[in-house]
Design an enzyme around this catalytic site. Structure first.
Site, short mmCIF file in Angstrom:
data_model
loop_
_atom_site.label_atom_id
_atom_site.label_comp_id
_atom_site.label_asym_id
_atom_site.label_seq_id
_atom_site.Cartn_x
_atom_site.Cartn_y
_atom_site.Cartn_z
N LYS A 42 -8.53 -1.13 1.11
CA LYS A 42 -9.44 -1.44 2.24
C LYS A 42 -10.48 -2.50 1.53
O LYS A 42 -11.07 -2.20 0.50
CB LYS A 42 -10.18 -0.20 2.53
CG LYS A 42 -11.26 -0.36 3.74
CD LYS A 42 -10.65 -1.08 4.91
CE LYS A 42 -9.56 0.01 5.65
NZ LYS A 42 -9.10 -0.76 6.59
N GLU A 55 0.93 -1.11 0.09
CA GLU A 55 0.19 -0.07 0.05
C GLU A 55 0.89 1.31 0.10
O GLU A 55 1.72 1.54 0.62
CB GLU A 55 -0.99 -0.40 1.21
CG GLU A 55 -1.77 1.39 1.27
CD GLU A 55 -3.12 1.11 2.28
OE1 GLU A 55 -3.70 2.12 2.32
OE2 GLU A 55 -3.14 -0.06 2.84
#
Length: 408
Positions: free
Chosen positions: A236, A220
């Site tokens: 997410k 990420e």
């Protein structure tokens, strides 16, 4: 006069880094020169302190729009860039948030920066890139059983507590993270190197200090600055890396709602920066793989149109919204009251600050080694629709690949 933090004008041999985001052309062509460290108990503004240190060492962090035009120097002795690590606690301090439980790795700084300079061609002196160790220490490496900081029932109870807080209107979403540690003997270096090579580790890298090490397999992007544009790629939403798992993730209203809330939070984080133009969502809910899991990722970006320095950027994006929840400060308050062990090196940042770009990964899927123990953290975002048992299982699924490569 330098105030706050710890400055080292000579780089100890024991400290090395394989910095994610560093220029590929410079691999094995630069070496560590000096470093900066800050611990939360020292006080002060860590964002300003590390920015001042980087600027004082010749990096253009006071005016990030220079990433549009600045060339990367390659001459021997010239500054290549710096690795930068920020802990979860340091991120909370930068954001003005509530600090939680104490870190289980107090010997690891909360901020560390390592400056690199270029070497002459063929100069292999301490490149700073850690190779897997060999010899007796490596061959006798053994890992004991994992000791969690809470039971599955306690983890599920924290999920229920977040759902209650959401029902009261205190928050919209909170990321709940658990911790586990295991004793080891021998040299953990090769095991930590395996962590950095996990599939999907966009920010795979290893940072070593005096008696400690951090290994990350993060996929990420917390924040990237390149060509006068700032962007973040929040992740997410998670599911098993099967075709059925992909279909379920794409079809899940709960996962999409959770993801969209974080995208909105990241849009707000960038929009409140001075010197930044209109914020846009370049990509929304793209499903990609990380080591046996599907994960949903978006990209949010904005042009740099005026003055923007690194300290302001760190205060805006740390800690990452995908590992706090929304609103960010209210979520940090919930986290501080629920998690029994501090987040330590996880849910922070690790990456590169260069002469022509900046690229920091969010330290999810990250392991710390200190004082004879390995530490890892895993969790997930909680919404009103979260199922406690499913959230406990998701955290275990995220930790699974790390435990597997550390055990070998």
């Amino acid at each position: 006069m330098f105030h706050g933090g710890r400055r080292y004008d000579h780089f100890p041999t024991a400290t090395q880094t394989a910095a994610p985001g560093s220029p590929a052309s410079c691999l094995r062509r630069h070496r560590p020169s000096c470093r900066f460290e800050w611990y939360r108990e020292e006080g002060g503004d860590p964002a300003e302190l590390v920015t001042a240190w980087l600027a004082g060492n010749g990096l253009p962090v006071r005016n990030l729009i220079l990433s549009a035009t600045r060339f990367h120097p390659i001459g021997a002795g010239s500054v290549c860039g710096a690795s930068l690590y920020v802990s979860a606690d340091a991120g909370s301090v930068m954001a003005g948030g509530t600090l939680g439980a104490s870190t289980p790795v107090p010997g690891i700084p909360d901020v560390a920066a390592v400056l690199y300079v270029h070497t002459e061609p063929g100069d292999d002196r301490e490149s700073g890139f850690s190779a897997a160790s060999s010899g007796d220490a490596a061959s006798t490496y053994e890992l004991g059983g994992w000791r969690p900081s809470w039971t599955p029932a306690e983890h599920a109870g924290a999920v229920e507590a977040v759902r209650d807080a959401i029902a009261r209107g205190d928050v919209y979403q909170v990321n709940v993270v658990g911790h586990a540690s295991a004793a080891y003997t021998g040299d953990p270096g090769p095991a930590l190197q395996r962590v950095t090579k996990l599939a999907g580790a966009r920010y795979g890298g290893l940072l070593r200090g005096d008696g400690w090490a951090i290994a990350t397999a993060s996929p990420e992007t917390l924040v990237e600055v390149r060509a006068a544009r700032v962007l973040t790629r929040p992740i997410k939403g998670t599911g098993p890396a099967t075709e059925a798992g992909r279909r379920a993730l794409l079809a899940s209203a709960k996962e999409r709602a959770e993801h969209t809330m974080i995208v909105d939070l990241e849009r707000n984080d960038l929009a409140r920066l001075a010197g930044v133009g209109p914020v846009r969502v370049d990509e929304l809910f793209a499903v990609r793989q990380w080591s046996g899991l599907w994960q949903a990722e978006s990209q949010v970006s904005a042009p740099i149109v005026g003055h923007l320095d690194l300290a302001a950027l760190l205060r805006a994006v740390c800690p990452g919204g995908s590992v706090t929840g929304a609103p960010k400060l209210a979520a940090l308050q919930q986290i501080a009251g629920l998690e029994p062990v501090g987040r330590g090196v996880s849910m922070g940042a690790l990456g590169w600050v260069g002469t022509d770009h900046l690229d920091l990964g969010l330290t999810i899927r990250t392991v710390a080694a200190a004082e004879g123990r390995l530490h890892l953290w895993a969790g997930g975002g909680i919404t009103i629709d979260s199922d406690p048992a499913a959230e406990v299982a998701e955290a275990a699924a995220k930790a699974g690949p790390l435990r597997s490569v550390l055990a070998r």
